[in-house]
Write an enzyme that holds these catalytic residues in place. Structure first.
Site, PDB file in Angstrom:
ATOM      1  N   TRP A  44      -7.261  -2.010   7.812  1.00 54.94           N
ATOM      2  CA  TRP A  44      -6.683  -3.232   8.380  1.00 54.94           C
ATOM      3  C   TRP A  44      -5.353  -2.992   9.098  1.00 54.94           C
ATOM      4  CZ3 TRP A  44      -1.949  -3.422   6.300  1.00 54.94           C
ATOM      5  CH2 TRP A  44      -1.758  -2.913   5.018  1.00 54.94           C
ATOM      6  N   ASN A  45      -4.690  -1.850   8.859  1.00 53.52           N
ATOM      7  CA  ASN A  45      -3.334  -1.712   9.412  1.00 53.52           C
ATOM      8  C   ASN A  45      -3.317  -1.426  10.913  1.00 53.52           C
ATOM      9  OD1 ASN A  45      -4.397   0.841   8.835  1.00 53.52           O
ATOM     10  ND2 ASN A  45      -2.400   1.737   8.391  1.00 53.52           N
ATOM     11  N   LYS A  86     -18.080  -0.680   9.847  1.00 44.54           N
ATOM     12  CA  LYS A  86     -17.671  -1.625   8.814  1.00 44.54           C
ATOM     13  C   LYS A  86     -16.142  -1.730   8.885  1.00 44.54           C
ATOM     14  CE  LYS A  86     -16.481  -3.518   4.878  1.00 44.54           C
ATOM     15  NZ  LYS A  86     -15.121  -4.093   4.905  1.00 44.54           N
ATOM     16  N   PRO A  87     -15.596  -2.806   9.485  1.00 41.26           N
ATOM     17  CA  PRO A  87     -14.143  -2.952   9.553  1.00 41.26           C
ATOM     18  C   PRO A  87     -13.596  -3.564   8.265  1.00 41.26           C
ATOM     19  CG  PRO A  87     -15.168  -4.799  10.651  1.00 41.26           C
ATOM     20  CD  PRO A  87     -16.292  -3.915  10.164  1.00 41.26           C
ATOM     21  N   ALA A  88     -12.275  -3.501   8.094  1.00 36.97           N
ATOM     22  CA  ALA A  88     -11.642  -4.146   6.950  1.00 36.97           C
ATOM     23  C   ALA A  88     -11.831  -5.651   7.024  1.00 36.97           C
ATOM     24  CB  ALA A  88     -10.156  -3.805   6.918  1.00 36.97           C
ATOM     25  N   GLY A 107      -8.577   5.414   5.037  1.00 39.14           N
ATOM     26  CA  GLY A 107      -8.192   4.547   3.929  1.00 39.14           C
ATOM     27  C   GLY A 107      -7.529   5.341   2.828  1.00 39.14           C
ATOM     28  N   SER A 108      -7.637   4.840   1.613  1.00 38.87           N
ATOM     29  CA  SER A 108      -6.941   5.457   0.481  1.00 38.87           C
ATOM     30  C   SER A 108      -7.601   6.756   0.050  1.00 38.87           C
ATOM     31  CB  SER A 108      -6.905   4.487  -0.705  1.00 38.87           C
ATOM     32  OG  SER A 108      -8.193   4.361  -1.288  1.00 38.87           O
ATOM     33  N   GLU A 159      -9.606  10.484   6.746  1.00 38.03           N
ATOM     34  CA  GLU A 159      -8.173  10.378   7.052  1.00 38.03           C
ATOM     35  C   GLU A 159      -7.593   9.471   5.987  1.00 38.03           C
ATOM     36  OE1 GLU A 159      -4.853   8.805   7.925  1.00 38.03           O
ATOM     37  OE2 GLU A 159      -5.866   7.825   9.606  1.00 38.03           O
ATOM     38  N   LEU A 160      -6.859  10.085   5.049  1.00 38.42           N
ATOM     39  CA  LEU A 160      -6.488   9.409   3.805  1.00 38.42           C
ATOM     40  C   LEU A 160      -4.983   9.172   3.715  1.00 38.42           C
ATOM     41  CD1 LEU A 160      -8.922  11.441   1.521  1.00 38.42           C
ATOM     42  CD2 LEU A 160      -9.364   9.311   2.759  1.00 38.42           C
ATOM     43  N   CYS A 205       0.039   5.063   7.617  1.00 38.06           N
ATOM     44  CA  CYS A 205      -0.170   6.238   6.767  1.00 38.06           C
ATOM     45  C   CYS A 205       0.731   7.402   7.157  1.00 38.06           C
ATOM     46  CB  CYS A 205      -1.632   6.663   6.799  1.00 38.06           C
ATOM     47  SG  CYS A 205      -2.265   6.966   8.454  1.00 38.06           S
ATOM     48  N   GLU A 248       2.838   6.601  -2.074  1.00 39.49           N
ATOM     49  CA  GLU A 248       2.920   5.960  -0.771  1.00 39.49           C
ATOM     50  C   GLU A 248       3.263   4.479  -0.968  1.00 39.49           C
ATOM     51  OE1 GLU A 248       0.237   6.047   3.310  1.00 39.49           O
ATOM     52  OE2 GLU A 248      -0.791   5.981   1.384  1.00 39.49           O
TER      53      GLU A 248
END
Length: 484
Positions: free
Chosen positions: A154-155, A178-180, A231-232, A253-254, A287, A386
């Site tokens: 979402w960011n 699949k978006p946030a 994401g996380s 990409e975390l 991130c 984080e």
């Protein structure tokens, strides 16, 4: 101002806009005012399965289409996005909260990935290999991996989509996105752009809705050959474990925990300006933003003074208003995490130089004041986790070796930055930092032409540059022998 229908169809499968099979919807709120923007289709496993089937059926034709034709479609999508920057930026600000200037910048950045990969579609080269056996010919043929399941955060609800879908489509893959669910409206607009640009039916499919169920469809359906996720770290590890049963290709990409090192030979004005820009962009919800700042002892007092004055000048408010630098956090969980890190730090002796509380302004949203902390110790949460919010700790170091050790003392390895005017130090520190991306007197590494990605528990795979294409192709060896 942009308005939305009461119920927005968020499912786009095989060229058709649909509601969720279940009929369920999910409310999309404005994080600034907490007012309802619209309701969006709340898709599930069955909707995702239909989308995967459509992508699978569309793959043979799209993958065999000439790269030049794919290039023209992607370039047209780039043009359409650039023509609509103002409206798309406003939608992004309404659903995500970031200042309009930042939102428009993200739209332009998102478009740049479509432009870049429209060009790269024509440059997916194979390779001839001299054979060790006489009479043989050997060549390597790059081919698209197949159906791609893309999961975006979402960011950055626009640029994360095109950064993944640009290279996937250029390579000849078909996509299910699949978006946030916090920010589905930007994804819907991008789907409309692809549709208008002439992308064939089924090549790009969108399913808004339940993350776990849609993710389960990606993981268990053998028609999905590749999963790309931002994401996380925790969710990334889950996707990696669960995709192992079918040995799907995965790129992740975390999380990040980016350090900034300010050496005594740095230009302090530049260092302060870019530290500010890195940390407080998108209210700290990036991130790769600065999560901890290490300043050489000899310049600590001077640098802190310069940075403090700049932080105090930041304006918090509605991102649609002129002069606003910082919008809201995405939800209440975001403000609670910032507060938790702040409380933990102050309980362990940290000193608040400015900020330090939720913003009590005219809007009801999830705001937190830009906060600067001093007297930091290594045992504080803010130095180990984080934060994802507008909270910045300052710590000192004596030597270059000490700074490098502190910066590398984390499980994350996404991005790191340092400021120096010394050329020898530039090379030494760049090579010593254990990160996938290093900025020297620079804090914005995400550009279409360069590879973006981390190491350690910040994931693997690259997005951006010609390197990203490799994550969406497989290399096939073809050996031809002359008749004996």
């Amino acid at each position: 101002m942009t308005t939305f229908e009461a119920n927005t169809k968020g499912i786009f499968i095989d060229g058709e806009w649909k509601e969720a099979k279940s009929g369920e919807t999910e409310v999309v709120d404005n994080p600034t005012t907490l007012e309802k923007l619209t309701e969006v289709s709340n898709g599930d496993f069955d909707d995702a399965t239909d989308a995967i089937d459509a992508a699978y059926e569309a793959f043979p034709e799209w993958s065999k289409m000439s790269p030049r034709k794919r290039s023209k479609i992607l370039y047209r999508a780039y043009e359409l996005m650039m023509e609509d920057v103002d409206r798309l930026g406003e939608i992004l600000t309404l659903e995500q909260g970031k200042p309009l200037k930042e939102a428009k910048g993200e739209i332009k950045g998102a478009a740049s990935f479509l432009q870049w990969y429209s060009e790269e579609a024509n440059r997916i080269y194979g390779e001839m290999i001299p054979a060790s056996r006489e009479g043989n010919r050997q060549f390597v043929l790059p081919q698209p991996v197949g159906v791609v399941g893309a999961i975006t955060p979402w960011n950055f609800p626009s640029s994360m989509i095109t950064r993944k879908c640009g290279p996937a489509l250029a390579a000849g893959c078909t996509v299910v996105l699949k978006p946030a669910m916090e920010t589905p409206l930007s994804a819907i607009e991008i789907a409309k752009i692809f549709e208008k640009a002439g992308l064939p039916k089924g090549v790009f499919n969108l399913v808004t809705g339940k993350a776990q169920e849609i993710g389960e469809a990606f993981l268990t359906n053998d028609k999905v050959r590749k999963i790309t996720f931002t994401g996380s770290t925790e969710v990334g590890k889950y996707l990696m474990r669960e995709s192992a049963d079918q040995l799907k290709k995965v790129s992740l990409e975390l999380g990040g925990h980016a350090p900034i090192l300010v050496f005594e030979d740095a230009d302090l004005e530049t260092a302060a300006n870019l530290t500010l820009a890195s940390k407080f962009r998108n209210a700290g919800q990036t991130c790769i933003c600065a999560n901890r700042v290490y300043v050489q002892e000899s310049i600590k007092e001077e640098f802190s003074k310069v940075l403090l004055e700049k932080v105090k000048e930041l304006n918090v408010g509605n991102g649609l208003n002129d002069g606003v630098d910082i919008g809201p956090l995405i939800n209440e969980n975001g403000t609670e995490k910032v507060q938790d890190h702040l409380t933990d730090a102050t309980n362990k002796g940290a000193r608040i130089l400015c900020g330090g509380t939720k913003w009590d302004g005219e809007y009801a949203g999830h705001f937190f004041e830009p906060t600067l902390l001093d007297n930091i110790t290594d045992d504080m949460k803010v130095m180990n986790e984080e934060t994802f919010g507008p909270l910045l700790p300052l710590q000192t170091f004596k030597t270059e070796e000490e700074a490098i050790k502190a910066a590398n003392n984390t499980k994350y390895g996404l991005a790191a930055y340092f400021f120096t005017e010394n050329l020898d130090r530039t090379f030494r520190v760049s090579e010593a930092l254990e990160y996938g991306m290093v900025g020297v007197n620079e804090v914005f590494p995400s550009v279409a032409e360069a590879p973006f990605g981390g190491i350690k528990q910040s994931g693997f795979g690259k997005e951006g540059g010609h390197h990203a294409i490799d994550d969406f192709v497989v290399k096939k060896l073809v050996t031809i022998s002359e008749k004996k």
